[in-house]
Design a protein around this motif. Structure first.
Motif, PDB file in Angstrom:
ATOM      1  N   ARG A  50     -27.173 -43.838  64.849  1.00 32.76           N
ATOM      2  CA  ARG A  50     -27.257 -45.160  65.474  1.00 32.76           C
ATOM      3  C   ARG A  50     -26.427 -46.193  64.706  1.00 32.76           C
ATOM      4  NH1 ARG A  50     -30.502 -47.595  69.242  1.00 32.76           N
ATOM      5  NH2 ARG A  50     -30.765 -49.834  68.963  1.00 32.76           N
ATOM      6  N   ARG A  51     -26.388 -46.046  63.384  1.00 34.16           N
ATOM      7  CA  ARG A  51     -25.631 -47.000  62.566  1.00 34.16           C
ATOM      8  C   ARG A  51     -24.139 -46.945  62.898  1.00 34.16           C
ATOM      9  NH1 ARG A  51     -22.716 -46.188  58.070  1.00 34.16           N
ATOM     10  NH2 ARG A  51     -23.422 -44.037  58.012  1.00 34.16           N
ATOM     11  N   ILE A  52     -23.568 -45.749  62.971  1.00 37.40           N
ATOM     12  CA  ILE A  52     -22.139 -45.615  63.263  1.00 37.40           C
ATOM     13  C   ILE A  52     -21.832 -46.084  64.676  1.00 37.40           C
ATOM     14  CG2 ILE A  52     -20.286 -43.934  63.602  1.00 37.40           C
ATOM     15  CD1 ILE A  52     -21.441 -42.412  61.183  1.00 37.40           C
ATOM     16  N   ALA A  53     -22.650 -45.670  65.643  1.00 33.85           N
ATOM     17  CA  ALA A  53     -22.438 -46.118  67.029  1.00 33.85           C
ATOM     18  C   ALA A  53     -22.529 -47.635  67.121  1.00 33.85           C
ATOM     19  CB  ALA A  53     -23.447 -45.457  67.959  1.00 33.85           C
ATOM     20  N   GLY A  54     -23.482 -48.233  66.397  1.00 29.09           N
ATOM     21  CA  GLY A  54     -23.636 -49.690  66.408  1.00 29.09           C
ATOM     22  C   GLY A  54     -22.457 -50.400  65.758  1.00 29.09           C
ATOM     23  N   GLN A  55     -21.950 -49.851  64.669  1.00 30.71           N
ATOM     24  CA  GLN A  55     -20.798 -50.472  64.014  1.00 30.71           C
ATOM     25  C   GLN A  55     -19.572 -50.436  64.914  1.00 30.71           C
ATOM     26  OE1 GLN A  55     -20.620 -48.157  60.405  1.00 30.71           O
ATOM     27  NE2 GLN A  55     -21.915 -49.606  59.289  1.00 30.71           N
ATOM     28  N   VAL A  56     -19.336 -49.309  65.564  1.00 28.55           N
ATOM     29  CA  VAL A  56     -18.186 -49.204  66.470  1.00 28.55           C
ATOM     30  C   VAL A  56     -18.384 -50.152  67.644  1.00 28.55           C
ATOM     31  CG1 VAL A  56     -16.934 -47.662  68.027  1.00 28.55           C
ATOM     32  CG2 VAL A  56     -17.597 -46.869  65.747  1.00 28.55           C
ATOM     33  N   ARG A  57     -19.596 -50.216  68.168  1.00 28.48           N
ATOM     34  CA  ARG A  57     -19.880 -51.142  69.278  1.00 28.48           C
ATOM     35  C   ARG A  57     -19.656 -52.589  68.845  1.00 28.48           C
ATOM     36  NH1 ARG A  57     -25.723 -51.984  72.130  1.00 28.48           N
ATOM     37  NH2 ARG A  57     -25.007 -53.495  73.687  1.00 28.48           N
ATOM     38  N   TRP A  58     -20.071 -52.936  67.633  1.00 30.75           N
ATOM     39  CA  TRP A  58     -19.918 -54.303  67.136  1.00 30.75           C
ATOM     40  C   TRP A  58     -18.437 -54.694  67.095  1.00 30.75           C
ATOM     41  CZ3 TRP A  58     -17.855 -57.579  63.598  1.00 30.75           C
ATOM     42  CH2 TRP A  58     -18.500 -58.788  63.374  1.00 30.75           C
ATOM     43  N   VAL A  59     -17.578 -53.762  66.701  1.00 30.09           N
ATOM     44  CA  VAL A  59     -16.146 -54.050  66.596  1.00 30.09           C
ATOM     45  C   VAL A  59     -15.487 -54.088  67.968  1.00 30.09           C
ATOM     46  CG1 VAL A  59     -13.928 -53.205  65.714  1.00 30.09           C
ATOM     47  CG2 VAL A  59     -15.961 -53.127  64.259  1.00 30.09           C
ATOM     48  N   LEU A  60     -15.819 -53.150  68.844  1.00 31.14           N
ATOM     49  CA  LEU A  60     -15.123 -53.041  70.126  1.00 31.14           C
ATOM     50  C   LEU A  60     -15.663 -53.955  71.209  1.00 31.14           C
ATOM     51  CD1 LEU A  60     -14.685 -49.150  70.373  1.00 31.14           C
ATOM     52  CD2 LEU A  60     -13.085 -50.842  69.465  1.00 31.14           C
ATOM     53  N   ASP A  61     -16.952 -54.215  71.215  1.00 35.25           N
ATOM     54  CA  ASP A  61     -17.586 -55.008  72.274  1.00 35.25           C
ATOM     55  C   ASP A  61     -17.796 -56.442  71.787  1.00 35.25           C
ATOM     56  OD1 ASP A  61     -19.088 -56.089  74.313  1.00 35.25           O
ATOM     57  OD2 ASP A  61     -20.581 -54.483  74.351  1.00 35.25           O
ATOM     58  N   LEU A  62     -16.958 -57.342  72.233  1.00 34.86           N
ATOM     59  CA  LEU A  62     -17.016 -58.729  71.750  1.00 34.86           C
ATOM     60  C   LEU A  62     -18.275 -59.462  72.201  1.00 34.86           C
ATOM     61  CD1 LEU A  62     -13.261 -59.709  72.217  1.00 34.86           C
ATOM     62  CD2 LEU A  62     -14.423 -58.841  70.173  1.00 34.86           C
ATOM     63  N   ASP A  63     -18.995 -58.926  73.191  1.00 31.59           N
ATOM     64  CA  ASP A  63     -20.241 -59.542  73.643  1.00 31.59           C
ATOM     65  C   ASP A  63     -21.452 -59.057  72.843  1.00 31.59           C
ATOM     66  OD1 ASP A  63     -18.929 -60.998  75.605  1.00 31.59           O
ATOM     67  OD2 ASP A  63     -19.100 -59.370  77.069  1.00 31.59           O
ATOM     68  N   TYR A  64     -21.256 -58.094  71.968  1.00 30.46           N
ATOM     69  CA  TYR A  64     -22.359 -57.527  71.191  1.00 30.46           C
ATOM     70  C   TYR A  64     -22.241 -57.987  69.747  1.00 30.46           C
ATOM     71  CZ  TYR A  64     -25.412 -54.161  68.922  1.00 30.46           C
ATOM     72  OH  TYR A  64     -26.410 -53.584  68.178  1.00 30.46           O
ATOM     73  N   ARG A  65     -23.254 -58.676  69.256  1.00 32.53           N
ATOM     74  CA  ARG A  65     -23.216 -59.170  67.883  1.00 32.53           C
ATOM     75  C   ARG A  65     -24.586 -59.069  67.225  1.00 32.53           C
ATOM     76  NH1 ARG A  65     -18.924 -57.942  68.003  1.00 32.53           N
ATOM     77  NH2 ARG A  65     -17.033 -59.142  67.879  1.00 32.53           N
TER      78      ARG A  65
END
Length: 165
Positions: free
Chosen positions: A82-97
Motif C-alpha cells: 500500500r505504501r508504494i502504490a500510495g507514493q506512486v499515486r501521490w506523484v502521478l495523481d495531482l488530485d490525491y494528496r
C-alpha cells in the motif's frame, strides 16, 4: 544496441538451475563491458554450494540482458504494498494528496524519472526498483490513475498484496 529483453513480469520464472550475476558488483566497470559469472545454483534445502561454469565479458546491455533472463524472482504485482502504490499515486495523481503517502524526495524524483525514460531505460531501472516500476506502469497506462486509485484503496495497510498474481 537494441535488446530482445522482455519484462520479467511477462516471463515465467527461470526453470533451470543456471544463473548469472555480475562478477565484480562492488567495482565500477572500467569500460563499456561487464564481466558476468555463469553458475549453477543448488536446489533449496541442499548445502550452499555453487559451481561457476565460467566468466563472460559482454557489452553492458547484453550482460544485464543475460542476468535478467536467468533471474529467479521476476518483477510482479505482489511485491507492491500500500505504501508504494500510495507514493506512486501521490506523484502521478495531482488530485490525491494524503500526507501518509507523500514520498521522500528521492522516491518522488525516482517516480518522475520513471515516467520520462525510454522503455529500455525503464526496464533497467525496473531491475533495481521492480515494485515502483510496476506501479508506475499501472498508473501511466490507459485508465491508469483510476486503476491505481482502485488498487491502492483495496490493498491492506502495511502488508504486501500476496493475493494478486
Amino acid at each position: 544496441m537494441s535488446s530482445t529483453y522482455m519484462a520479467a513480469a511477462c516471463l515465467p520464472p527461470a526453470l533451470s538451475p543456471v544463473r548469472a550475476r555480475l562478477a565484480n558488483p562492488d567495482k565500477p566497470p572500467a569500460g563499456p563491458e561487464e564481466v558476468i559469472e555463469v553458475y549453477a545454483a543448488t536446489p533449496p534445502g541442499s548445502p550452499k554450494h555453487e559451481n561457476v561454469y565460467g566468466l563472460l565479458i559482454l557489452p553492458r546491455d547484453a550482460a544485464y540482458d543475460v542476468i535478467s533472463r536467468l533471474e529467479d524472482a521476476p518483477a510482479s504485482i505482489n511485491a507492491i504494498d500500500r505504501r508504494i502504490a500510495g507514493q506512486v499515486r501521490w506523484v502521478l495523481d495531482l488530485d490525491y494528496r494524503s500526507d501518509a503517502d507523500r514520498p521522500e524526495e528521492w522516491v518522488h524524483d525516482l517516480i518522475v524519472l520513471m515516467t520520462r525514460l525510454p522503455e529500455e531505460e525503464q526496464r533497467r531501472l525496473g531491475r533495481i526498483y521492480p515494485a515502483y516500476t510496476v506501479a508506475v506502469a499501472i498508473g501511466t497506462g490507459p485508465g491508469g490513475l483510476e486503476a491505481l486509485r482502485r488498487w491502492h484503496e483495496s490493498l491492506p495497510a502495511d502488508e504486501p498484496d500476496t493475493a494478486a498474481g
